[in-house]
Structure formats: C-alpha cells, structure tokens
Design a protein around this motif. Sequence first.
Motif, PDB file in Angstrom:
ATOM      1  N   ARG A  29       4.421  -0.396 -11.074  1.00 29.00           N
ATOM      2  CA  ARG A  29       3.222  -1.215 -10.622  1.00 29.00           C
ATOM      3  C   ARG A  29       3.708  -2.753 -10.353  1.00 29.00           C
ATOM      4  O   ARG A  29       3.101  -3.246  -9.411  1.00 29.00           O
ATOM      5  CB  ARG A  29       2.218  -1.434 -12.031  1.00 29.00           C
ATOM      6  N   VAL A  70       4.480  -3.033  -6.660  1.00 30.03           N
ATOM      7  CA  VAL A  70       3.136  -3.065  -5.928  1.00 30.03           C
ATOM      8  C   VAL A  70       2.421  -4.373  -5.909  1.00 30.03           C
ATOM      9  O   VAL A  70       2.275  -5.141  -5.218  1.00 30.03           O
ATOM     10  CB  VAL A  70       2.219  -2.028  -6.265  1.00 30.03           C
ATOM     11  N   TRP A  86       0.865  -1.313  -0.054  1.00 28.58           N
ATOM     12  CA  TRP A  86       0.105   0.244  -0.055  1.00 28.58           C
ATOM     13  C   TRP A  86       0.885   1.249  -0.091  1.00 28.58           C
ATOM     14  O   TRP A  86       0.598   2.230  -0.735  1.00 28.58           O
ATOM     15  CB  TRP A  86      -1.014  -0.017   1.151  1.00 28.58           C
ATOM     16  N   SER A  87       1.918   1.001   0.734  1.00 28.35           N
ATOM     17  CA  SER A  87       2.727   2.319   0.730  1.00 28.35           C
ATOM     18  C   SER A  87       3.434   2.524  -0.723  1.00 28.35           C
ATOM     19  O   SER A  87       3.792   3.692  -0.887  1.00 28.35           O
ATOM     20  CB  SER A  87       3.986   2.259   1.880  1.00 28.35           C
ATOM     21  N   TYR A  93       2.220   1.734  -3.594  1.00 30.19           N
ATOM     22  CA  TYR A  93       1.043   2.190  -4.351  1.00 30.19           C
ATOM     23  C   TYR A  93       0.954   3.764  -4.031  1.00 30.19           C
ATOM     24  O   TYR A  93       0.657   4.369  -4.924  1.00 30.19           O
ATOM     25  CB  TYR A  93      -0.013   1.652  -4.063  1.00 30.19           C
ATOM     26  N   ARG A  94       0.977   4.199  -2.976  1.00 34.50           N
ATOM     27  CA  ARG A  94       0.733   5.790  -2.622  1.00 34.50           C
ATOM     28  C   ARG A  94       2.179   6.789  -3.021  1.00 34.50           C
ATOM     29  O   ARG A  94       1.917   7.573  -3.095  1.00 34.50           O
ATOM     30  CB  ARG A  94       0.258   5.679  -1.063  1.00 34.50           C
ATOM     31  N   SER A  95       2.946   5.859  -2.872  1.00 30.80           N
ATOM     32  CA  SER A  95       4.370   6.633  -3.350  1.00 30.80           C
ATOM     33  C   SER A  95       4.606   6.614  -4.743  1.00 30.80           C
ATOM     34  O   SER A  95       5.785   6.848  -5.432  1.00 30.80           O
ATOM     35  CB  SER A  95       5.544   6.497  -2.382  1.00 30.80           C
ATOM     36  N   GLN A  96       3.627   6.146  -5.623  1.00 29.80           N
ATOM     37  CA  GLN A  96       3.991   5.945  -7.095  1.00 29.80           C
ATOM     38  C   GLN A  96       4.966   5.269  -7.516  1.00 29.80           C
ATOM     39  O   GLN A  96       5.616   5.524  -8.398  1.00 29.80           O
ATOM     40  CB  GLN A  96       3.939   7.285  -7.568  1.00 29.80           C
ATOM     41  N   ARG A  97       5.261   3.881  -6.865  1.00 28.54           N
ATOM     42  CA  ARG A  97       6.579   3.101  -7.499  1.00 28.54           C
ATOM     43  C   ARG A  97       5.856   2.233  -8.380  1.00 28.54           C
ATOM     44  O   ARG A  97       4.691   2.494  -8.850  1.00 28.54           O
ATOM     45  CB  ARG A  97       6.552   1.956  -6.075  1.00 28.54           C
TER      46      ARG A  97
END
Length: 52
Positions: free
Chosen positions: A28, A31, A19-20, A22-26
């Motif tokens: 896909r 994630v 989730w972290s 995903y939120r920091s735009q790593r």
Amino acid sequence: MIYAFLLLFAGGMVLGGAWSFYRSQRPRWAVVAMALAGLACIGASLWRIQTG
C-alpha cells in the motif's frame, strides 16, 4: 509552457503506474507514494499552465 505539458504527461504516467501497482497487489505504501507523486506532478503542471 512546454514544460507544464510534459509534467502533465509524466503525472498521468505515474498515476497509471500507481493503478498498475494497486491491481498487482503491491504494498500500500508504494501505491500511495506513486499516487501522491503523480498528483503532485499534475498539480504543479496545472499551476504552471495557469500562471503562464
């Protein structure tokens, strides 16, 4: 049984990491890989808890 609960905890931590990510735009793929690893840990722990 203790191993199953430790695995459940680890799976939750890995899902939180996904989730972290995903939120920091790593990427896909990172994630998805972390989410699958976390779900695998949780699934294995639930299986171990049910089988005793």
